[in-house]
Enzyme design. Structure first.
Site, PDB file in Angstrom:
ATOM      1  N   HIS A   1       0.809  -1.218   0.000  1.00 13.29           N
ATOM      2  CA  HIS A   1       0.000   0.000   0.000  1.00 13.29           C
ATOM      3  C   HIS A   1       0.847   1.276   0.000  1.00 13.29           C
ATOM      4  O   HIS A   1       0.567   2.193   0.781  1.00 13.29           O
ATOM      5  CB  HIS A   1      -0.919   0.032   1.233  1.00 13.29           C
TER       6      HIS A   1
HETATM    7  C1  LIG Z   1      -0.027  -7.394  -4.777  1.00 14.90           C
HETATM    8  C2  LIG Z   1      -0.908  -6.270  -4.352  1.00 14.90           C
HETATM    9  C3  LIG Z   1      -2.005  -6.533  -3.528  1.00 14.90           C
HETATM   10  C4  LIG Z   1      -2.831  -5.492  -3.134  1.00 14.90           C
HETATM   11  N1  LIG Z   1      -3.996  -5.777  -2.467  1.00 14.90           N
HETATM   12  C5  LIG Z   1      -4.917  -4.802  -2.284  1.00 14.90           C
HETATM   13  C6  LIG Z   1      -6.202  -5.100  -1.797  1.00 14.90           C
HETATM   14  O1  LIG Z   1      -6.553  -6.256  -1.524  1.00 14.90           O
HETATM   15  N2  LIG Z   1      -7.079  -4.076  -1.646  1.00 14.90           N
HETATM   16  C7  LIG Z   1      -6.732  -2.780  -1.920  1.00 14.90           C
HETATM   17  O2  LIG Z   1      -7.559  -1.895  -1.725  1.00 14.90           O
HETATM   18  N3  LIG Z   1      -5.522  -2.469  -2.374  1.00 14.90           N
HETATM   19  C8  LIG Z   1      -4.615  -3.446  -2.601  1.00 14.90           C
HETATM   20  N4  LIG Z   1      -3.402  -3.145  -3.131  1.00 14.90           N
HETATM   21  C9  LIG Z   1      -3.065  -1.720  -3.353  1.00 14.90           C
HETATM   22  C10 LIG Z   1      -3.804  -1.085  -4.534  1.00 14.90           C
HETATM   23  O3  LIG Z   1      -3.889  -1.974  -5.606  1.00 14.90           O
HETATM   24  C11 LIG Z   1      -3.085   0.218  -4.918  1.00 14.90           C
HETATM   25  O4  LIG Z   1      -3.075   1.105  -3.810  1.00 14.90           O
HETATM   26  C12 LIG Z   1      -3.768   0.922  -6.082  1.00 14.90           C
HETATM   27  O5  LIG Z   1      -3.904   0.063  -7.174  1.00 14.90           O
HETATM   28  C13 LIG Z   1      -2.951   2.153  -6.478  1.00 14.90           C
HETATM   29  O6  LIG Z   1      -3.567   2.776  -7.569  1.00 14.90           O
HETATM   30  P1  LIG Z   1      -2.791   3.857  -8.435  1.00 14.90           P
HETATM   31  O7  LIG Z   1      -3.725   4.311  -9.476  1.00 14.90           O
HETATM   32  O8  LIG Z   1      -2.186   4.841  -7.513  1.00 14.90           O
HETATM   33  O9  LIG Z   1      -1.547   3.050  -9.085  1.00 14.90           O
HETATM   34  P2  LIG Z   1      -1.533   1.782 -10.056  1.00 14.90           P
HETATM   35  O10 LIG Z   1      -2.843   1.069 -10.022  1.00 14.90           O
HETATM   36  O11 LIG Z   1      -0.312   1.006  -9.697  1.00 14.90           O
HETATM   37  O12 LIG Z   1      -1.403   2.393 -11.506  1.00 14.90           O
HETATM   38  C14 LIG Z   1      -0.254   2.987 -12.029  1.00 14.90           C
HETATM   39  C15 LIG Z   1      -0.231   2.709 -13.531  1.00 14.90           C
HETATM   40  O13 LIG Z   1       0.690   3.573 -14.155  1.00 14.90           O
HETATM   41  C16 LIG Z   1       1.442   2.841 -15.092  1.00 14.90           C
HETATM   42  N5  LIG Z   1       2.724   3.527 -15.269  1.00 14.90           N
HETATM   43  C17 LIG Z   1       3.673   3.704 -14.323  1.00 14.90           C
HETATM   44  N6  LIG Z   1       4.720   4.371 -14.844  1.00 14.90           N
HETATM   45  C18 LIG Z   1       4.417   4.641 -16.124  1.00 14.90           C
HETATM   46  C19 LIG Z   1       5.097   5.308 -17.179  1.00 14.90           C
HETATM   47  N7  LIG Z   1       6.307   5.846 -16.988  1.00 14.90           N
HETATM   48  N8  LIG Z   1       4.513   5.389 -18.387  1.00 14.90           N
HETATM   49  C20 LIG Z   1       3.275   4.856 -18.586  1.00 14.90           C
HETATM   50  N9  LIG Z   1       2.585   4.204 -17.623  1.00 14.90           N
HETATM   51  C21 LIG Z   1       3.152   4.102 -16.408  1.00 14.90           C
HETATM   52  C22 LIG Z   1       1.584   1.476 -14.450  1.00 14.90           C
HETATM   53  O14 LIG Z   1       1.960   0.486 -15.378  1.00 14.90           O
HETATM   54  C23 LIG Z   1       0.199   1.282 -13.869  1.00 14.90           C
HETATM   55  O15 LIG Z   1      -0.687   0.721 -14.786  1.00 14.90           O
HETATM   56  C24 LIG Z   1      -2.534  -4.155  -3.520  1.00 14.90           C
HETATM   57  C25 LIG Z   1      -1.440  -3.887  -4.352  1.00 14.90           C
HETATM   58  C26 LIG Z   1      -0.631  -4.934  -4.771  1.00 14.90           C
HETATM   59  C27 LIG Z   1       0.529  -4.632  -5.682  1.00 14.90           C
END
Ligand SMILES: Cc1cc2nc3c(=O)[nH]c(=O)nc-3n(C[C@H](O)[C@H](O)[C@H](O)COP(=O)(O)OP(=O)(O)OC[C@H]3O[C@@H](n4cnc5c(N)ncnc54)[C@H](O)[C@@H]3O)c2cc1C
Length: 528
Positions: A466
């Site tokens: 997280h």
């Molecule tokens: C294994 C795991 C288990 C988890 N379990 C849970 C759970 O059960 N419940 C829960 O609520 N949360 C859980 N989480 C946490 C939750 O998934 C994250 O907090 C959430 O997905 C974050 O969202 P975000 O949009 O900030 O980032 P992300 O969803 O990580 O999205 C970022 C995106 O940007 C893209 N990106 C990054 N850099 C670049 C670049 N330079 N150029 C183009 N694209 C790029 C990435 O490829 C990705 O697709 C878990 C996370 C993981 C990894």
């Protein structure tokens, strides 16, 4: 220059897919969504239990790891992150927790108008279609569909145990968490509801929305101090994608600060030592990292009623058939069945420990489910005070940043880790579990002193993935974005994802990240 858009959204993850949908909804804005990873065609993404196989798959996981953690046994801890449409919501644990009223009221109190619980609740409602008991706090028509876990005997016994300890069943997503419930899973009809499934698939044919996959954004392009697009690497070519209104970074808590630094926005000393020219000194970029660190106990179970036996041999064949024909059973489950929230000290205003109950157990050496029946109770400190950082090491956008989580570096985090282990034991010792409970395997009955339990926490604990706070929101000079999520010191650039949390939400972070994007979309569209 290839194309011109109004908005460029970088990262098609939990938050980015929401923005792509909402910003293109009116039909008038031209929106580009740029994702480094591929489309989400891998079927194991969509089978909830498939994440077990996808974690570590280089085709869709960035596979980060921390530097050796000084307070956690000197270990490098694995940090999977989704690199695919859906982002981390395509390979996460599917557990739906919003956080507690106090989290968001605290955000507002820190100087972020509009982010108190009463103000974010409409967005939590707007994002979901809740499959459990309806209530005014829950949404009924949102894109993200949420199911309640199927009952099983061990989980029932845990709910009874927790109830007997003064933690009754309640909907833990209505602001007050103290209590317990079956896990709400971000699944529908037995399939994962990633942000791509929920928000992108229904709108991907909009002519004003262009989705680029396999496109790694290398930096934000500026005209003076105004963001005017991004440079990306796509199919072996460098392409500039331009926009007239705003660039929105939704690359997540690792890559949003990385991209700011690669673009010259960050701590001058970090930028200089990485060989990047400073455009805007921003002392908070990559700082204030917070993550949730879990400790756990495991017990043998005396009856064949756990996931361990369901996941092997003939019973696994039955589960596969159950999935294929009924979209139910083991393959549709989140990694925990029951969630509970409690206080490590009675004088606290709200819970500081989350328990996750799993009617199954893993072999710590192989990480595979054990063959004999077992159960696990995991404890997470909800509001850790240890802070870490994420910074670039070079101007190469493919180089993994330096991640220092600093788990257990704060006194209170060590105290709550030990309290969490004691809470796991306390729950497992309750009479309702007598029919099932066998020997304690981990930490093991010999470990009882504070020092022994802390030692176990340091060497056996791990992240629940997280990371937040690396582009923290606030009114102070070292906050990276203001309450409207605009990056300080430049124009036309926002960060909208889990990295803007000023303090980590008390629970799992996917749903808060989606809430941030829902609210962020309104901030963008209202021109503020
Ligand atoms: C294994 C795991 C288990 C988890 N379990 C849970 C759970 O059960 N419940 C829960 O609520 N949360 C859980 N989480 C946490 C939750 O998934 C994250 O907090 C959430 O997905 C974050 O969202 P975000 O949009 O900030 O980032 P992300 O969803 O990580 O999205 C970022 C995106 O940007 C893209 N990106 C990054 N850099 C670049 C670049 N330079 N150029 C183009 N694209 C790029 C990435 O490829 C990705 O697709 C878990 C996370 C993981 C990894």
């Amino acid at each position: 220059v290839d194309s011109e858009f109004d908005y460029v959204v970088v990262g098609g993850g939990s938050a980015g897919c929401v923005l792509a949908n909402r910003l293109s909804a009116a039909g008038s804005n031209k929106v580009a969504l740029i994702e480094a990873g591929p489309r989400d065609l891998n079927p194991l993404i969509h089978i909830p239990a498939g994440y077990v196989f996808n974690l570590g798959n280089p085709a869709i996981d960035w596979r980060y790891q921390t530097e050796p953690e000084p307070h956690a046994g000197g270990r490098r801890i694995a940090w999977p992150r989704g690199r695919v449409l859906g982002g981390s919501s395509a390979l996460n644990g599917l557990i739906n927790v919003r956080g507690q009223r106090q989290d968001f009221d605290h955000w507002r109190q820190l100087g972020n108008p509009g982010w108190g619980w009463d103000e974010v609740l409409p967005y939590f409602r707007r994002l979901e279609t809740f499959g459990g008991s309806p209530s005014p706090e829950r949404g009924a028509t949102g894109p993200l569909r949420i199911s309640v876990t199927e009952p099983d005997p061990v989980s029932e016994a845990f709910l009874e145990a927790l109830g007997g300890l003064g933690l009754p069943r309640r909907d833990i997503n209505q602001g007050e968490q103290e209590g317990c419930d079956y896990v709400e899973a971000i699944t529908w009809k037995g399939l994962r509801q990633s942000s791509a499934v929920a928000y992108l698939n229904p709108v991907k044919r909009r002519t004003n929305l262009k989705i680029y996959t396999g496109a790694l954004v290398e930096k934000v392009l500026f005209d003076g101090r105004r963001a005017v697009g991004v440079r990306c690497r796509m199919h072996g070519r460098t392409r500039d994608i331009r926009c007239t209104a705003e660039v929105i970074l939704s690359a997540g808590a690792v890559n949003s600060p990385q991209l700011l630094e690669l673009s010259g926005i960050g701590r001058p000393d970090v930028l200089r030592s990485a060989g990047v020219e400073v455009l805007q000194a921003a002392p908070g970029v990559g700082e204030r990292l917070q993550d949730h660190y879990a400790v756990f106990s495991t017990h043998r179970v005396t009856k064949p009623v756990t996931l361990n036996e369901r996941a092997s041999g003939l019973r696994l064949a039955g589960e596969i058939a159950r999935f294929i024909f009924r979209r139910r059973g083991l393959l549709t489950m989140a990694p925990a069945t029951v969630v509970a929230f409690l206080k490590s000290r009675p004088e606290l205003a709200s819970p500081d420990i989350q328990l996750g109950i799993i009617p199954g157990s893993r072999n710590p050496a192989t990480n595979a489910l054990e063959s004999e029946p077992g159960m696990t109770c995991a404890a997470v400190q909800l509001r850790p005070e240890s802070r870490g950082s994420i910074h670039i090491r070079s101007p190469d956008p493919l180089a993994h940043p330096i991640i220092r989580a600093n788990y257990l570096s704060a006194d209170v985090d060590r105290e709550v880790a030990v309290a969490g282990l004691r809470a796991c034991r306390w729950v497992c010792e309750q009479a309702s579990l007598d029919p099932y409970r066998g020997d304690e395997l981990l930490p093991g009955p010999r470990l009882t002193s504070e020092a022994d339990l802390l030692d176990y926490a340091r060497t056996a604990g791990s992240t629940v993935y997280h990371p937040t706070g690396t582009c923290s929101m606030g009114p102070q000079a070292d906050a990276v974005v203001d309450a409207r999520l605009r990056v300080r010191g430049v124009q036309g650039l926002r960060v909208i994802d889990a990295s803007i949390m000023p303090t980590i939400a008390s629970g799992n972070t996917n749903t808060p990240a989606i809430m941030i994007a829902e609210k962020g979309a309104d901030l963008v569209l209202s021109g503020r």
